[in-house]
Design an enzyme around this catalytic site. Sequence first.
Site: not given
Length: 161
Positions: A44-46, A49
């Site tokens: 999710g963070c990738t 970003a």
Amino acid sequence: MAIVVNKSIPEFEANATGGIKVSNTSHHGHIVVLYFYPKDNTPGCTTEAMQFRDKYKDFVKAGATVFGVSRDNMKSHDEFKLKLELPFELIADTEEKMCHMFGVVKNKIMYGKKVKGIERSTFLIGPDGVLVEEWRGLKVPGHVDEVLKSVKNLKALKKAA
């Protein structure tokens, strides 16, 4: 001191990639987007970003500076930034000072255990250092477009004033 919409951001200072220091006054005169995320190199963070990366030129055109914030250390941030070719800096909040100030540290249940984690959240700060808008506990799809729309609206309001 907790942060409140329509109030100035309390004092803080943090280190970011690129060897820069970020504080509550370092970007006065600029719209600032601070997005808090749980961890470098997670799915999710990738995705989040990469979405900020892909819209980065639009944020700059609208007069905004973008910073990602997590508890990861500088080495992790440098690698994450390089791997994804992120054009914005990442703040290493290893001591959780900013996370606590912005109230994004939450108890979560992972694999049946209670753990302390970061609630995915974004904060929009006006050129005068006042918190304009916040998104808490958000889902990644469509979020970056929503933030960009708010940045553009803020820029239009500042021009009209």
